[in-house]
Design a protein around this motif. Structure first.
Motif, PDB file in Angstrom:
ATOM      1  N   PHE A  11       0.818  -1.227   0.000  1.00 34.95           N
ATOM      2  CA  PHE A  11       0.000   0.000   0.000  1.00 34.95           C
ATOM      3  C   PHE A  11       0.845   1.268   0.000  1.00 34.95           C
ATOM      4  N   CYS A  12       0.386   2.256  -0.758  1.00 33.80           N
ATOM      5  CA  CYS A  12       0.972   3.590  -0.622  1.00 33.80           C
ATOM      6  C   CYS A  12       0.307   4.252   0.585  1.00 33.80           C
ATOM      7  N   PHE A  13       0.807   5.428   0.933  1.00 35.91           N
ATOM      8  CA  PHE A  13       0.302   6.150   2.101  1.00 35.91           C
ATOM      9  C   PHE A  13      -1.221   6.382   2.041  1.00 35.91           C
ATOM     10  N   GLY A  14      -1.710   6.810   0.865  1.00 37.50           N
ATOM     11  CA  GLY A  14      -3.129   7.168   0.745  1.00 37.50           C
ATOM     12  C   GLY A  14      -4.049   5.956   0.858  1.00 37.50           C
ATOM     13  N   VAL A  15      -3.639   4.844   0.260  1.00 37.77           N
ATOM     14  CA  VAL A  15      -4.465   3.635   0.310  1.00 37.77           C
ATOM     15  C   VAL A  15      -4.460   3.051   1.732  1.00 37.77           C
ATOM     16  N   THR A  97     -10.251  10.536   1.227  1.00 41.85           N
ATOM     17  CA  THR A  97      -9.594  10.959  -0.024  1.00 41.85           C
ATOM     18  C   THR A  97      -8.119  11.223   0.288  1.00 41.85           C
ATOM     19  N   CYS A  98      -7.234  10.689  -0.536  1.00 39.78           N
ATOM     20  CA  CYS A  98      -5.805  10.916  -0.296  1.00 39.78           C
ATOM     21  C   CYS A  98      -5.537  12.434  -0.299  1.00 39.78           C
ATOM     22  N   PRO A  99      -4.775  12.939   0.647  1.00 30.52           N
ATOM     23  CA  PRO A  99      -4.508  14.391   0.677  1.00 30.52           C
ATOM     24  C   PRO A  99      -3.900  14.913  -0.626  1.00 30.52           C
ATOM     25  N   PHE A 100      -3.172  14.054  -1.344  1.00 27.54           N
ATOM     26  CA  PHE A 100      -2.593  14.508  -2.626  1.00 27.54           C
ATOM     27  C   PHE A 100      -3.695  14.721  -3.676  1.00 27.54           C
ATOM     28  N   VAL A 101      -4.744  13.909  -3.582  1.00 26.14           N
ATOM     29  CA  VAL A 101      -5.882  14.063  -4.504  1.00 26.14           C
ATOM     30  C   VAL A 101      -6.722  15.265  -4.072  1.00 26.14           C
ATOM     31  N   GLN A 165      -3.618  13.505 -13.294  1.00 24.48           N
ATOM     32  CA  GLN A 165      -4.057  12.383 -12.439  1.00 24.48           C
ATOM     33  C   GLN A 165      -2.823  11.955 -11.642  1.00 24.48           C
ATOM     34  N   THR A 166      -2.979  11.588 -10.381  1.00 21.39           N
ATOM     35  CA  THR A 166      -1.786  11.326  -9.548  1.00 21.39           C
ATOM     36  C   THR A 166      -0.916  10.180 -10.065  1.00 21.39           C
ATOM     37  N   THR A 167      -1.547   9.195 -10.718  1.00 22.86           N
ATOM     38  CA  THR A 167      -0.769   8.030 -11.140  1.00 22.86           C
ATOM     39  C   THR A 167      -0.339   8.098 -12.607  1.00 22.86           C
ATOM     40  N   ILE A 193       1.447  14.743 -10.064  1.00 17.12           N
ATOM     41  CA  ILE A 193       1.729  13.301 -10.085  1.00 17.12           C
ATOM     42  C   ILE A 193       2.324  12.904  -8.729  1.00 17.12           C
ATOM     43  N   CYS A 194       1.842  11.791  -8.192  1.00 14.85           N
ATOM     44  CA  CYS A 194       2.362  11.304  -6.916  1.00 14.85           C
ATOM     45  C   CYS A 194       3.518  10.356  -7.217  1.00 14.85           C
ATOM     46  N   ASN A 195       4.594  10.446  -6.444  1.00 12.30           N
ATOM     47  CA  ASN A 195       5.748   9.618  -6.816  1.00 12.30           C
ATOM     48  C   ASN A 195       5.769   8.237  -6.144  1.00 12.30           C
TER      49      ASN A 195
HETATM   50 FE1  F3S Z   1      -1.359   6.660  -3.144  1.00 11.85          FE
HETATM   51 FE2  F3S Z   1      -2.260   9.060  -2.684  1.00 11.85          FE
HETATM   52 FE3  F3S Z   1      -0.191   8.708  -4.190  1.00 11.85          FE
HETATM   53  S1  F3S Z   1      -3.468   7.241  -2.968  1.00 11.85           S
HETATM   54  S2  F3S Z   1      -0.496   6.750  -5.186  1.00 11.85           S
HETATM   55  S3  F3S Z   1      -0.300   8.280  -2.026  1.00 11.85           S
HETATM   56  S4  F3S Z   1      -1.851  10.094  -4.562  1.00 11.85           S
END
Ligand code: F3S
Length: 283
Positions: A11-15, A97-101, A165-167, A193-195
């Motif tokens: 899992f990434c941080f957001g998930v 919702t992921c903070p990056f989104v 889109q982040t991905t 974009i999220c890294n």
């Molecule tokens: Fe995951 Fe959030 Fe990045 S859901 S892939 S940490 S934008």
């Protein structure tokens, strides 16, 4: 034998944050819990949550049939319209919702209110993009390829605010932005974009390049796991794609001195740990 487990496996941080919030609600709330869409693309996790009473709302018209409980928004986020519908039903919202989104939602809302035309570089039908579009004042334009850039012709006189889109793939994002720029549009580009995916891939590649065998764990239909597998296979011919520990069947074990392990973005920690324990115990 040396076993190297990628720090970025799973899992990434957001998930992780979204999945944890569901389990925390199960522990702490008496109310019926719903997630808007499956919280994650992982059958085992979704089944486990279902067994614990969590229900999935699959489309917005289903919200009207729910009159009490808690609705958890997954890391992809949702449109403002869906948040409002949940509110109108007097349901409690847990916004995972992921903070990056969320940051993208805020950018597109503010910039579109200022009169900018919002351009999202991403896949139009992806739930994250659906959600982003739903925070734009007016319509957004989604671009996924160079032919899509023609859609901008009508807005030649407007300032454009470009997000991603982040991905989305960074190289492709850069390529598309360069074309738009060369065409003379007035643009303000925010690279959103999220890294996390990139970091996971770079680490997997590095580990695969120095081990005798590499194990990649993830669902059969997970495209990011397939990509991880391809990257690892390129570095280490002895790469295995497994879903769970049950699929583990290493060849020529006696000759292996080191094994690397990584996992796709929707692989839960317990599945990774089971594989790691098994490799450490058996080999
Ligand atoms: Fe995951 Fe959030 Fe990045 S859901 S892939 S940490 S934008």
């Amino acid at each position: 034998m040396e076993v190297i487990v990628a720090k970025s496996a799973g899992f990434c941080f957001g998930v992780k944050r979204a999945v944890d919030s569901v389990y925390s609600e199960i522990e702490n709330s008496e109310k019926t819990i719903y997630t808007y869409g499956p919280i994650i693309h992982n059958e085992q996790v979704v089944k486990d949550l279902e067994n614990k009473g969590v229900r999935v709302i699959n489309e917005k018209k289903e919200i009207e049939a729910v009159d009490k409980g808690t609705v958890i928004i997954r890391s992809h986020g949702v449109s403002k319209e869906i948040c409002d519908m949940i509110d109108e039903q007097n349901l409690r919202i847990v916004d995972a919702t992921c903070p990056f989104v969320k940051k993208i939602h805020n950018i597109v809302r503010e910039e579109s209110e200022k009169g900018k035309k919002i351009v999202i570089i991403g896949n139009d039908n992806h739930p994250e993009v659906e959600g982003i579009k739903g925070w734009v004042f007016g319509d957004a334009i989604v671009i996924n390829s160079d032919t899509d850039i023609e859609k901008l012709e009508r807005f030649k006189d407007l300032s454009l605010c470009i997000v991603s889109q982040t991905t989305f793939n960074y190289k492709k994002f850069k390529y598309l932005v360069e074309i738009i720029d060369k065409k003379g549009y007035d643009i303000n580009v925010v690279n959103t974009i999220c890294n996390a995916t990139h970091v996971r891939q770079v680490e997997a590649k590095e580990i695969a390049s120095r081990v005798d065998a590499m194990i990649v764990i993830g669902g059969k239909s997970s495209s990011n796991t397939q990509k991880l597998y391809d990257i690892c296979k390129n570095e280490c011919d002895n790469t295995y794609y497994i879903q769970t520990v049950k699929d583990l069947n290493l060849c020529n074990v006696e000759s292996l001195k080191s094994i690397g392990i990584t996992a796709g973005a929707s692989t839960p920690k317990n599945i990774i740990e089971e594989v790691v324990l098994n490799v450490r115990d058996e080999f």
